[in-house]
Each structure stands twice: as structure tokens, then as C-alpha cells.
Write a protein that holds these residues in place. Structure first.
Motif, PDB file in Angstrom:
ATOM      1  N   ILE A   1      -6.471   3.149  -2.953  1.00  0.00           N
ATOM      2  CA  ILE A   1      -5.756   1.640  -3.154  1.00  0.00           C
ATOM      3  C   ILE A   1      -6.450   0.474  -2.637  1.00  0.00           C
ATOM      4  N   ILE A   2      -7.436   0.752  -2.135  1.00  0.00           N
ATOM      5  CA  ILE A   2      -8.706  -0.230  -1.530  1.00  0.00           C
ATOM      6  C   ILE A   2      -9.769  -0.452  -3.305  1.00  0.00           C
TER       7      ILE A   2
ATOM      8  N   ARG B   1      -9.322  -4.286  -5.172  1.00  0.00           N
ATOM      9  CA  ARG B   1     -10.551  -4.784  -5.452  1.00  0.00           C
ATOM     10  C   ARG B   1     -10.927  -4.951  -7.326  1.00  0.00           C
ATOM     11  N   LEU B   2     -10.547  -3.634  -7.835  1.00  0.00           N
ATOM     12  CA  LEU B   2     -10.352  -3.784  -9.580  1.00  0.00           C
ATOM     13  C   LEU B   2      -9.655  -4.786  -9.759  1.00  0.00           C
ATOM     14  N   VAL B   3      -8.403  -5.375  -8.938  1.00  0.00           N
ATOM     15  CA  VAL B   3      -7.404  -6.359 -10.175  1.00  0.00           C
ATOM     16  C   VAL B   3      -7.816  -7.937  -9.132  1.00  0.00           C
ATOM     17  N   GLY B   4      -9.062  -7.294  -8.261  1.00  0.00           N
ATOM     18  CA  GLY B   4      -9.687  -9.327  -7.371  1.00  0.00           C
ATOM     19  C   GLY B   4      -8.606  -9.223  -5.845  1.00  0.00           C
ATOM     20  N   ILE B   5      -7.803  -7.997  -5.684  1.00  0.00           N
ATOM     21  CA  ILE B   5      -7.311  -8.588  -4.203  1.00  0.00           C
ATOM     22  C   ILE B   5      -8.387  -8.304  -2.974  1.00  0.00           C
ATOM     23  N   ASN B   6      -8.851 -10.060  -2.994  1.00  0.00           N
ATOM     24  CA  ASN B   6      -9.634  -9.890  -1.396  1.00  0.00           C
ATOM     25  C   ASN B   6      -9.248  -8.934  -0.108  1.00  0.00           C
ATOM     26  N   GLN B   7      -9.969  -9.233   0.610  1.00  0.00           N
ATOM     27  CA  GLN B   7      -9.478  -7.901   2.044  1.00  0.00           C
ATOM     28  C   GLN B   7      -8.715  -6.905   0.942  1.00  0.00           C
ATOM     29  N   PRO B   8      -8.624  -5.823   0.641  1.00  0.00           N
ATOM     30  CA  PRO B   8      -7.782  -4.588   0.738  1.00  0.00           C
ATOM     31  C   PRO B   8      -7.061  -4.160   1.725  1.00  0.00           C
ATOM     32  N   GLU B   9      -8.126  -3.355   2.541  1.00  0.00           N
ATOM     33  CA  GLU B   9      -7.843  -2.660   4.087  1.00  0.00           C
ATOM     34  C   GLU B   9      -7.369  -3.389   4.351  1.00  0.00           C
TER      35      GLU B   9
ATOM     36  N   GLU C   1       4.827 -11.314   1.731  1.00  0.00           N
ATOM     37  CA  GLU C   1       3.312 -11.913   2.102  1.00  0.00           C
ATOM     38  C   GLU C   1       2.334 -12.922   1.267  1.00  0.00           C
ATOM     39  N   PHE C   2       2.810 -11.982  -0.424  1.00  0.00           N
ATOM     40  CA  PHE C   2       1.557 -12.795  -0.779  1.00  0.00           C
ATOM     41  C   PHE C   2       2.516 -13.430  -1.977  1.00  0.00           C
ATOM     42  N   SER C   3       1.740 -14.094  -2.245  1.00  0.00           N
ATOM     43  CA  SER C   3       1.925 -14.916  -3.855  1.00  0.00           C
ATOM     44  C   SER C   3       1.852 -14.706  -5.209  1.00  0.00           C
ATOM     45  N   GLY C   4       2.725 -15.520  -5.844  1.00  0.00           N
ATOM     46  CA  GLY C   4       3.303 -15.330  -7.228  1.00  0.00           C
ATOM     47  C   GLY C   4       2.273 -14.329  -8.035  1.00  0.00           C
ATOM     48  N   GLY C   5       0.904 -15.158  -7.891  1.00  0.00           N
ATOM     49  CA  GLY C   5      -0.286 -14.235  -9.193  1.00  0.00           C
ATOM     50  C   GLY C   5      -0.454 -12.673  -8.404  1.00  0.00           C
ATOM     51  N   MET C   6      -0.451 -12.933  -6.919  1.00  0.00           N
ATOM     52  CA  MET C   6      -1.137 -11.683  -6.617  1.00  0.00           C
ATOM     53  C   MET C   6       0.073 -10.381  -6.438  1.00  0.00           C
ATOM     54  N   ARG C   7       1.058 -10.741  -6.388  1.00  0.00           N
ATOM     55  CA  ARG C   7       2.308  -9.459  -6.086  1.00  0.00           C
ATOM     56  C   ARG C   7       1.910  -8.853  -7.650  1.00  0.00           C
ATOM     57  N   GLN C   8       1.740  -9.891  -9.211  1.00  0.00           N
ATOM     58  CA  GLN C   8       1.656  -9.346 -10.379  1.00  0.00           C
ATOM     59  C   GLN C   8      -0.146  -8.497 -10.159  1.00  0.00           C
ATOM     60  N   ARG C   9      -0.944  -8.645  -9.254  1.00  0.00           N
ATOM     61  CA  ARG C   9      -2.228  -8.053  -9.421  1.00  0.00           C
ATOM     62  C   ARG C   9      -1.569  -6.766  -8.758  1.00  0.00           C
ATOM     63  N   VAL C  10      -0.618  -6.783  -7.533  1.00  0.00           N
ATOM     64  CA  VAL C  10      -0.417  -5.476  -7.179  1.00  0.00           C
ATOM     65  C   VAL C  10       0.542  -5.145  -8.037  1.00  0.00           C
ATOM     66  N   MET C  11       1.429  -5.052  -8.551  1.00  0.00           N
ATOM     67  CA  MET C  11       1.933  -4.635 -10.154  1.00  0.00           C
ATOM     68  C   MET C  11       1.281  -4.073 -11.139  1.00  0.00           C
ATOM     69  N   ILE C  12      -0.017  -4.756 -11.324  1.00  0.00           N
ATOM     70  CA  ILE C  12      -0.971  -3.973 -12.173  1.00  0.00           C
ATOM     71  C   ILE C  12      -1.657  -2.781 -11.554  1.00  0.00           C
ATOM     72  N   ALA C  13      -2.034  -3.010 -10.289  1.00  0.00           N
ATOM     73  CA  ALA C  13      -2.580  -2.378  -9.080  1.00  0.00           C
ATOM     74  C   ALA C  13      -1.864  -0.656  -9.519  1.00  0.00           C
TER      75      ALA C  13
ATOM     76  N   GLY D   1       0.603  -1.267   0.029  1.00  0.00           N
ATOM     77  CA  GLY D   1      -0.058  -0.066   0.333  1.00  0.00           C
ATOM     78  C   GLY D   1       0.735   1.006   0.074  1.00  0.00           C
ATOM     79  N   ASN D   2       2.491   1.045   0.670  1.00  0.00           N
ATOM     80  CA  ASN D   2       2.692   2.516   0.367  1.00  0.00           C
ATOM     81  C   ASN D   2       3.429   2.722  -0.433  1.00  0.00           C
ATOM     82  N   GLN D   3       4.044   1.306  -1.165  1.00  0.00           N
ATOM     83  CA  GLN D   3       4.272   1.905  -2.603  1.00  0.00           C
ATOM     84  C   GLN D   3       3.574   2.063  -3.880  1.00  0.00           C
ATOM     85  N   ILE D   4       2.207   1.967  -3.459  1.00  0.00           N
ATOM     86  CA  ILE D   4       1.291   2.339  -4.573  1.00  0.00           C
ATOM     87  C   ILE D   4       0.512   4.283  -4.040  1.00  0.00           C
ATOM     88  N   ASN D   5       0.551   4.410  -2.870  1.00  0.00           N
ATOM     89  CA  ASN D   5       0.768   5.889  -2.182  1.00  0.00           C
ATOM     90  C   ASN D   5       1.828   6.817  -2.729  1.00  0.00           C
ATOM     91  N   GLU D   6       3.076   6.463  -2.838  1.00  0.00           N
ATOM     92  CA  GLU D   6       3.868   7.355  -3.790  1.00  0.00           C
ATOM     93  C   GLU D   6       3.875   7.638  -4.556  1.00  0.00           C
TER      94      GLU D   6
END
Length: 341
Positions: free
Chosen positions: A137-138, A142-150, A159-171, A115-120
Motif C-alpha cells: 500500500i505504501i 508513492r507510485l501515484v504521488g501521495i506524500n507521507q503514505p504511512e 480527509e483527501f482533496s478531489g485529486g488525491m481521492r482520484q490517486r487513491v482510486m488509481i492505487a 488503506g483498509n479499502q486497498i488492503n481488502e
């Protein structure tokens, strides 16, 4: 409205990128040209070392030393961005052009929460206050399909799997609603289920926000699922361009034939072997005089070794950098002339 649709979001004209090493000049990208409209997805496909990623780094202005753009122009949204200063580049990166890098584990900073990295990025490129940035950020998660965004936005990359890290990169790439998204092998090293989910996500997003996408990969199967048109790269050149149907059903360059033959097929006979492209990629410090693919091509002619082929126009939007279609067209003309006489 019609005028906006016909306007190009991106125009790359005769782009050349070289790396000046102790061994000599490595000609990584050798005079490539293409256009991209808003809401259009263009796939760039080819072997490792063909110049796919380097050409995209040139668009972002992040070519590592000792590389540099030595020729051509990059026109983005009507403005020439080829020689922007670093200060101007920083204003553009993340805001107008977003990029999903190949490896999310090495692209995300392990000591900051996601969240800090997207906030920057939001803090730099938008006027949103702290609460609005958190809400954005939340919304992105949600847009990229990450549950419990808060909860997830306060976690670290490990703390993220490979697929979830890729979703963070897309976000992160989508945070400021860029006009152009560069996806550099975004599905590499992911299992097929996650691959399919990410491709579907990008398809939905390009429709929602009319964003142009450059999708870089070596996987023709992924290309077929998301792209409107394809550029096939080899040895720093775009050797064939065309629509999805033209590249898959009417390819004209022997290298494109080789890529298609090396793909697994659902209707293949039992124990049927894949056909690899024999030989090794060319030395880009001393590229061949003629066609770069000639040393590996089963259809190589004398002229292929001596003279670089021009871009031959097969149909509207379908071009191939090859002597074979030129030879076929010449033989057809000779045959037709013989019949008329």
C-alpha cells in the motif's frame, strides 16, 4: 516476442447491452466491436448517454439492473468472459481487470480508511501477509504521488482533496497489477493541473507494467495526450475508429467533425464562438431506422434516413459508420471512369 506483441489482450465482438424498463427496451450498446493489445491505450469518446460507461461495465460484469448483455462476446486474455458466474467474476475483478470509477467520492467507502479499502483487495487476490500488504500500500501511494503514505493510508476519504481521492482510486485499481485498466472519466471535475498530473501518471504506469488501458472521456483534449487510438461512440454505436492522427486530422464522420469543432482552440480568433452540435441525442428506446446521427446531421442524405450505414474502411485501422465516405468514393470512381473513356 513478436508473437506476444501481436496478440490481443481484449477482443469485444458485436457487444449488445439493453436495459429493460417499464417504458420499453433501452438499447444502450448496439453491436460494438474493438480490439486492444497489451500496453496499448484506447480512448472511448462521445456525449453523455452514448454508451461509453455501460460498455465498460459489461467488461467488468457490473451492469446494474435492469440491464443485461443480450449479444456478442468479450474475449479477455484468450478466454471468453461474457457469461462468467458471479463467483468467477469476483476472482477476476481487481486482479486481472482494474477500474477507476468516475466519482472517487462516491466510489470510496466513507467509513473505512483508504488503506483498509486497498488492503481488502490485496487480502482477497494475493498471498501477501499483513506486513507485506502494508508495504505494498505504501509502495502504491508513492507510485501515484501521495506524500507521507504511512500517515495517509490511515486517513478517511473526506480527509483527501478531489485529486488525491482520484490517486487513491488509481492505487486501488493497480494494487494487484491488473492486465487491463478501465479509466471511466478519471479526470472529470478535477482542475487542469491535477488532470495533467493524472494523465502523466497513467502514461508512466502503462509503460512500466505493459498494461492495456481503456480511457473513457468526453474530453478530446485529454484523449490526444494519452491514447494510441480512439473509438468515437454515438447512440450505442462506435461510429468511427482510428489512430489519434486520423481522428484529429482526417476525421470522416460528421459527428466526429462536430466534436472537434466544439473544442476550444489555442489559435482561435478573439471572441470566436464554439460551434455546438445542434439537436438532441436520439431516443434509444426507438432508435432511428437509418443512421442514428441523421436527424442532427447537416450532410444527411435520403439513404441516411432509411438504411444504417456499413462500417467503411478508409485505411488500415480507420473505419467510419457513414454513407458520406462511401458516396465520395463512388463519385471519385465515376469521375475517374469518365476520364479514362
Amino acid at each position: 516476442m513478436a508473437e506476444n506483441k501481436s496478440k490481443n489482450l481484449l477482443e469485444v465482438k458485436d457487444l449488445e447491452v439493453s436495459f429493460f424498463t417499464y417504458a420499453g427496451e433501452v438499447k444502450a450498446v448496439r453491436s460494438i466491436s474493438y480490439e486492444l493489445k497489451p500496453g496499448e491505450v484506447m480512448g472511448i469518446v462521445g456525449e453523455s448517454g452514448s454508451g461509453k460507461s455501460v460498455s465498460s461495465y459489461a467488461l467488468m460484469g457490473i451492469i446494474p439492473e435492469p440491464g443485461k448483455v443480450i449479444g456478442g462476446n468479450i474475449i479477455f486474455d484468450g478466454k471468453d468472459i461474457t457469461n462468467l458466474s458471479e463467483k468467477e467474476r469476483l476472482k477476476m475483478r481487481g486482479k486481472d481487470i482494474g477500474m477507476i470509477f468516475q466519482d472517487p467520492m462516491t466510489s470510496l467507502n466513507p467509513v473505512f480508511t483508504v488503506g483498509n479499502q486497498i488492503n481488502e483487495s490485496l487480502k482477497k487476490h494475493t498471498n501477501l501477509n499483513k506486513e507485506e500488504r502494508t508495504a505494498r500500500i505504501i509502495e502504491l501511494f508513492r507510485l501515484v504521488g501521495i506524500n507521507q503514505p504511512e500517515k495517509r493510508m490511515n486517513q478517511y476519504p473526506h480527509e483527501f482533496s478531489g485529486g488525491m481521492r482520484q490517486r487513491v482510486m488509481i492505487a486501488m485499481a493497480l494494487a494487484c497489477n491488473p492486465k487491463l485498466l478501465i479509466a471511466d472519466e478519471p479526470t472529470t471535475a478535477l482542475d487542469v493541473t491535477i488532470q495533467a498530473q493524472i494523465v502523466e501518471l497513467l502514461k508512466e504506469l502503462k509503460t512500466k507494467i505493459n498494461m492495456g488501458i481503456i480511457f473513457i472521456t468526453h474530453d478530446l483534449g485529454v484523449i490526444a495526450d494519452i491514447c494510441d487510438k480512439v473509438a468515437v461512440m454515438y447512440a450505442g454505436n462506435i461510429i468511427e475508429t482510428g489512430s489519434i492522427d486520423e481522428i484529429f486530422y482526417e476525421p470522416k464522420h460528421p459527428y466526429t467533425w462536430g466534436l472537434l469543432r466544439s473544442m476550444p482552440k489555442l489559435n482561435a480568433e478573439e471572441h470566436e464562438r464554439l460551434v455546438p452540435i445542434e439537436g438532441n441525442p436520439v431516443d434509444l428506446i426507438n432508435p432511428p431506422k437509418g443512421c442514428a446521427f441523421a436527424p442532427r446531421c447537416k450532410h444527411c442524405m435520403k439513404i441516411c434516413l432509411e438504411k444504417k450505414p456499413p462500417a467503411y474502411n478508409i485505411s488500415s485501422g480507420h473505419d467510419a459508420l457513414c454513407w458520406l465516405p462511401i458516396k465520395d468514393e463512388y463519385e471519385k470512381e465515376v469521375k475517374n471512369n469518365g476520364k479514362s473513356e
